[in-house]
Design a protein around this motif. Sequence first.
Motif, short mmCIF file in Angstrom:
data_model
loop_
_atom_site.label_atom_id
_atom_site.label_comp_id
_atom_site.label_asym_id
_atom_site.label_seq_id
_atom_site.Cartn_x
_atom_site.Cartn_y
_atom_site.Cartn_z
N MET A 1 41.10 36.72 33.59
CA MET A 1 40.40 35.43 32.30
C MET A 1 39.37 34.50 33.22
N ASP A 2 39.71 34.68 34.46
CA ASP A 2 39.47 33.48 34.89
C ASP A 2 37.91 33.41 35.31
N HIS A 3 36.89 34.64 35.29
CA HIS A 3 35.39 34.18 35.04
C HIS A 3 34.54 33.34 33.74
N ILE A 4 35.57 34.10 32.52
CA ILE A 4 35.56 33.79 31.53
C ILE A 4 35.28 31.43 31.35
N ARG B 1 47.86 31.29 36.52
CA ARG B 1 48.29 32.22 37.92
C ARG B 1 47.80 32.51 39.31
N ASN B 2 49.10 31.94 40.25
CA ASN B 2 47.52 32.47 41.19
C ASN B 2 46.88 32.15 42.12
N GLY B 3 45.64 30.71 40.80
CA GLY B 3 44.68 30.23 41.36
C GLY B 3 44.03 30.48 40.28
N ARG B 4 43.94 31.31 39.39
CA ARG B 4 43.07 32.28 38.44
C ARG B 4 43.90 31.92 37.24
N ILE C 1 50.49 22.21 34.75
CA ILE C 1 50.15 23.29 34.15
C ILE C 1 51.20 24.17 34.20
N TYR C 2 50.86 25.18 32.75
CA TYR C 2 52.41 26.23 32.64
C TYR C 2 52.14 26.46 34.18
N ASP C 3 53.27 27.02 34.50
CA ASP C 3 53.39 27.63 35.51
C ASP C 3 53.32 29.74 35.84
#
Length: 146
Positions: free
Chosen positions: A68-71, A56-59, A103-105
């Motif tokens: 969870m982006d960093h993981i 979502r919004n690149g994350r 990808i899912y939205d």
Amino acid sequence: MRVLVSACLLGRNCKYSGGNNRSERVLAFLKDKEIVPVCPEVEAGLPVPRPPVEIRNGRVIRRDGTDMDHIYRRGVERVLARMGKVDLAILKSGSPTCGVHDIYDGTFSGKKIKGSGVLAEALMKAGVPVVDEKGTLGGPVGPEGS
């Protein structure tokens, strides 16, 4: 030929739900190739099964809103650090890490949008030809395509 492959496509139970996405078509294509199996989520230290995530919004975000982006990106970094030179990557479509075209939205509604997962994006930036298990991007997986 050395091919990086989403481990779930090889039948490994590393999918978020605990299952796999075994693809006989991919396995047949890989018969005479050197295989580098990867699951960025597992390489990041995440359990199997694990809560689903979407971009979502690149994350990379869990359904409950946890970022969870960093993981997930740590898992991608680990894959890139250990993969060595590969000639091709075959990744699982739709995945927030491995999705090549879609990808899912990010709404957890089952709707897909055009986009790439974080591993697919990193591999493309590194110059690795990337296809999904359907063979899309450069033709079908097999002698007639990639």
